[in-house]
Design a protein around this motif. Sequence first.
Motif, PDB file in Angstrom:
ATOM      1  N   SER A  50      -6.410   0.103  12.286  1.00 17.90           N
ATOM      2  CA  SER A  50      -6.905  -1.496  12.520  1.00 17.90           C
ATOM      3  C   SER A  50      -6.313  -2.332  11.484  1.00 17.90           C
ATOM      4  O   SER A  50      -6.258  -2.124  10.419  1.00 17.90           O
ATOM      5  CB  SER A  50      -8.511  -1.427  12.334  1.00 17.90           C
ATOM      6  OG  SER A  50      -8.882  -2.784  12.530  1.00 17.90           O
ATOM      7  N   SER A  51      -6.121  -3.453  12.026  1.00 15.08           N
ATOM      8  CA  SER A  51      -5.604  -4.319  10.956  1.00 15.08           C
ATOM      9  C   SER A  51      -6.454  -4.780   9.978  1.00 15.08           C
ATOM     10  O   SER A  51      -6.014  -5.303   9.127  1.00 15.08           O
ATOM     11  CB  SER A  51      -5.036  -5.703  11.711  1.00 15.08           C
ATOM     12  OG  SER A  51      -6.051  -6.409  12.271  1.00 15.08           O
ATOM     13  N   LYS A  52      -7.646  -4.661  10.169  1.00 12.96           N
ATOM     14  CA  LYS A  52      -8.662  -5.212   9.082  1.00 12.96           C
ATOM     15  C   LYS A  52      -8.591  -4.189   7.916  1.00 12.96           C
ATOM     16  O   LYS A  52      -9.339  -4.409   6.796  1.00 12.96           O
ATOM     17  CB  LYS A  52      -9.977  -5.151   9.675  1.00 12.96           C
ATOM     18  CG  LYS A  52     -10.478  -4.055  10.424  1.00 12.96           C
ATOM     19  CD  LYS A  52     -11.976  -4.085  10.970  1.00 12.96           C
ATOM     20  CE  LYS A  52     -12.676  -2.786  11.307  1.00 12.96           C
ATOM     21  NZ  LYS A  52     -13.825  -2.960  11.907  1.00 12.96           N
ATOM     22  N   ASP A  53      -8.009  -2.870   8.342  1.00 15.35           N
ATOM     23  CA  ASP A  53      -7.875  -2.151   7.374  1.00 15.35           C
ATOM     24  C   ASP A  53      -6.658  -2.266   6.302  1.00 15.35           C
ATOM     25  O   ASP A  53      -6.522  -1.699   5.165  1.00 15.35           O
ATOM     26  CB  ASP A  53      -7.510  -0.674   7.746  1.00 15.35           C
ATOM     27  CG  ASP A  53      -8.948  -0.102   8.628  1.00 15.35           C
ATOM     28  OD1 ASP A  53     -10.109  -0.447   8.243  1.00 15.35           O
ATOM     29  OD2 ASP A  53      -8.719   0.608   9.468  1.00 15.35           O
ATOM     30  N   GLU A 100      -4.866  -9.190   4.980  1.00 16.60           N
ATOM     31  CA  GLU A 100      -5.909  -9.878   3.997  1.00 16.60           C
ATOM     32  C   GLU A 100      -6.071 -10.894   5.185  1.00 16.60           C
ATOM     33  O   GLU A 100      -5.699 -11.151   6.261  1.00 16.60           O
ATOM     34  CB  GLU A 100      -5.246 -10.527   3.169  1.00 16.60           C
ATOM     35  CG  GLU A 100      -4.766  -9.704   2.062  1.00 16.60           C
ATOM     36  CD  GLU A 100      -5.692  -9.029   1.214  1.00 16.60           C
ATOM     37  OE1 GLU A 100      -7.106  -9.479   1.334  1.00 16.60           O
ATOM     38  OE2 GLU A 100      -5.447  -7.821   0.672  1.00 16.60           O
ATOM     39  N   GLU A 101      -7.411 -11.753   5.069  1.00 18.68           N
ATOM     40  CA  GLU A 101      -7.929 -12.606   6.049  1.00 18.68           C
ATOM     41  C   GLU A 101      -6.658 -13.631   6.505  1.00 18.68           C
ATOM     42  O   GLU A 101      -6.692 -14.095   7.653  1.00 18.68           O
ATOM     43  CB  GLU A 101      -9.137 -13.313   5.325  1.00 18.68           C
ATOM     44  CG  GLU A 101     -10.531 -12.534   5.494  1.00 18.68           C
ATOM     45  CD  GLU A 101     -11.535 -13.111   5.084  1.00 18.68           C
ATOM     46  OE1 GLU A 101     -11.507 -14.407   5.125  1.00 18.68           O
ATOM     47  OE2 GLU A 101     -12.481 -12.687   4.743  1.00 18.68           O
ATOM     48  N   GLU A 144      -4.297 -12.242   8.751  1.00 19.36           N
ATOM     49  CA  GLU A 144      -4.774 -12.122  10.207  1.00 19.36           C
ATOM     50  C   GLU A 144      -5.018 -13.286  10.943  1.00 19.36           C
ATOM     51  O   GLU A 144      -4.765 -13.236  12.253  1.00 19.36           O
ATOM     52  CB  GLU A 144      -6.271 -11.569  10.037  1.00 19.36           C
ATOM     53  CG  GLU A 144      -6.554 -10.037   9.611  1.00 19.36           C
ATOM     54  CD  GLU A 144      -7.729  -9.465   9.644  1.00 19.36           C
ATOM     55  OE1 GLU A 144      -8.604 -10.000  10.788  1.00 19.36           O
ATOM     56  OE2 GLU A 144      -8.129  -8.652   9.140  1.00 19.36           O
ATOM     57  N   GLU A 145      -4.811 -14.479  10.319  1.00 16.93           N
ATOM     58  CA  GLU A 145      -5.034 -15.823  10.930  1.00 16.93           C
ATOM     59  C   GLU A 145      -3.626 -15.914  11.595  1.00 16.93           C
ATOM     60  O   GLU A 145      -3.718 -16.692  12.572  1.00 16.93           O
ATOM     61  CB  GLU A 145      -5.295 -16.911  10.030  1.00 16.93           C
ATOM     62  CG  GLU A 145      -6.730 -16.924   9.237  1.00 16.93           C
ATOM     63  CD  GLU A 145      -7.694 -16.988  10.413  1.00 16.93           C
ATOM     64  OE1 GLU A 145      -7.316 -17.752  11.500  1.00 16.93           O
ATOM     65  OE2 GLU A 145      -8.905 -16.628  10.381  1.00 16.93           O
ATOM     66  N   LYS A 199      -6.155 -11.486  18.061  1.00 17.19           N
ATOM     67  CA  LYS A 199      -7.386 -11.145  17.207  1.00 17.19           C
ATOM     68  C   LYS A 199      -8.679 -10.539  18.264  1.00 17.19           C
ATOM     69  O   LYS A 199      -9.675 -10.214  17.854  1.00 17.19           O
ATOM     70  CB  LYS A 199      -7.986 -12.730  16.668  1.00 17.19           C
ATOM     71  CG  LYS A 199      -7.383 -12.844  15.509  1.00 17.19           C
ATOM     72  CD  LYS A 199      -7.736 -14.106  14.588  1.00 17.19           C
ATOM     73  CE  LYS A 199      -9.063 -13.393  13.878  1.00 17.19           C
ATOM     74  NZ  LYS A 199      -9.581 -14.237  12.759  1.00 17.19           N
ATOM     75  N   ARG A 229      -7.928  -5.729  16.963  1.00 12.54           N
ATOM     76  CA  ARG A 229      -7.267  -5.603  15.694  1.00 12.54           C
ATOM     77  C   ARG A 229      -6.610  -4.181  15.701  1.00 12.54           C
ATOM     78  O   ARG A 229      -6.129  -3.994  14.658  1.00 12.54           O
ATOM     79  CB  ARG A 229      -8.079  -5.838  14.519  1.00 12.54           C
ATOM     80  CG  ARG A 229      -8.661  -7.286  14.464  1.00 12.54           C
ATOM     81  CD  ARG A 229      -9.734  -7.235  13.372  1.00 12.54           C
ATOM     82  NE  ARG A 229     -10.322  -8.640  13.295  1.00 12.54           N
ATOM     83  CZ  ARG A 229     -11.188  -8.976  12.253  1.00 12.54           C
ATOM     84  NH1 ARG A 229     -11.523  -8.209  11.646  1.00 12.54           N
ATOM     85  NH2 ARG A 229     -11.571 -10.560  12.222  1.00 12.54           N
ATOM     86  N   ASP A 230      -6.660  -3.429  16.658  1.00 15.98           N
ATOM     87  CA  ASP A 230      -6.044  -2.198  16.667  1.00 15.98           C
ATOM     88  C   ASP A 230      -4.414  -2.055  17.169  1.00 15.98           C
ATOM     89  O   ASP A 230      -3.917  -2.843  17.996  1.00 15.98           O
ATOM     90  CB  ASP A 230      -6.700  -1.271  17.729  1.00 15.98           C
ATOM     91  CG  ASP A 230      -8.369  -1.183  17.536  1.00 15.98           C
ATOM     92  OD1 ASP A 230      -8.624  -0.146  16.611  1.00 15.98           O
ATOM     93  OD2 ASP A 230      -8.929  -1.834  18.140  1.00 15.98           O
ATOM     94  N   ARG A 275      -1.546   0.663   2.891  1.00  9.10           N
ATOM     95  CA  ARG A 275      -0.507  -0.288   3.814  1.00  9.10           C
ATOM     96  C   ARG A 275       0.815   0.679   3.958  1.00  9.10           C
ATOM     97  O   ARG A 275       1.859   0.065   4.025  1.00  9.10           O
ATOM     98  CB  ARG A 275      -0.277  -1.420   3.103  1.00  9.10           C
ATOM     99  CG  ARG A 275      -1.388  -2.464   3.102  1.00  9.10           C
ATOM    100  CD  ARG A 275      -1.014  -3.645   2.630  1.00  9.10           C
ATOM    101  NE  ARG A 275      -1.937  -4.701   2.881  1.00  9.10           N
ATOM    102  CZ  ARG A 275      -1.709  -6.020   2.616  1.00  9.10           C
ATOM    103  NH1 ARG A 275      -0.514  -6.408   2.583  1.00  9.10           N
ATOM    104  NH2 ARG A 275      -2.711  -6.820   2.926  1.00  9.10           N
TER     105      ARG A 275
END
Length: 391
Positions: free
Chosen positions: A147-150, A153-154, A157-158, A164, A167-168, A210
């Motif tokens: 998952s990109s949330k792993d 950074e915020e 992600e923006e 969005k 996030r996989d 990463r």
Amino acid sequence: MGSGGSALKVCAEHHGGINWLSLSPDGQRLLTGSEDGTARLWSTADSQCRGHLQGHESYITFCHLENEAAFTCSADHTIRKWDVVTGQCLAVYRGHTSIVNRILVAKDYLFSGSYDRTARCWSVDKEKQIQEFRGHRNCVLTLAHYSSKDVLEEEEEEEEEEEKVSRDLLVTGSTDCTVKVWWVSSGRCYQTLLGHTGAVLCLILDAPNRELFSGSTDYTIRTWNIVTGEQLKVFKEHQGSVICLELVNRHLYSGSADRTVKCWLVDTGERIQTYKAHKHSVSTLKYHAGILFTGSGDACARAFNSRSGVLQKIFRGHKFIINCIQIHNELLYTASHDGTLRIWDIRGICKRNKRRWKKDRSAQGRGSQKGSLSRLFNNKVGCIVQQENGE
């Protein structure tokens, strides 16, 4: 170095080679997928066969076991989901147009890779294809998911607003020499990782750092930053295809068709150990309690002290290549192309290894008090493997 003696049990119910062996997360069951077109469920409590899964029209290439469901994929172009209690087929996933050689279950998703050059994403519960990932020029051999949330950074992600919704990300390795990273929600390719000059046979992901590791028929392992796509390091010492990888505490273990396993320090790229004694390709490996277990094309499993590289035991009894190994409750399970699942007691070598580890730690402590230096630290491509071994 001891002999493995006889296996505690030999399970010979399959009528064809076993291509894969999966252990459930709760450790209660094992799943074997075979050339005979069936899968079997085994209890780890008594090693008895508790389910015979029949329905595929060709051999099973790979299998995956959850606590309540089993998944198999086949040369018949389909994937099946099974009830682990009743053995009933719960779903058939159709859409691939060639052999399905790998599956991965993550959250509510089922991912698959095929010789039809695509990977696909399915809803586990709805028996429905959600996404198709098309762009490889040859077959997809291996998969990873994160998952990109792993890893993002915020602010990063923006930058990916259109993604969005989900996030996989899916990672695919192919015989076209590339690794690709895909957004699951759109099927869009996020990164293409270029550098390998041979088929990508195995992937291992370290999302918190990463990093992605890929092993190839070009004899190398490469490390990638999965956010930027940058190639970070190339590990070059193998003299044959890199078939399997295992990552433990920033140490990378690689099994190869050159008949060795090597251990690398991920942070520096230094090779710190080579495990020899195999008489054929290393087809599978697993680290457990300071011991490196390997399976080989020479039909033997082996146990090495992971620090010293010393061979501690050879497990003899199989007749053909060992395709997969699992470890549970200090029992070693080996699945072979000879059609048998064999179970071995490894309590003795685990105990000996713990005693050695405590002794080493004690010696290290005394050495540091004297000002001396402390001691350094001392997861079927059959055609490719056979060619490299001169068959």
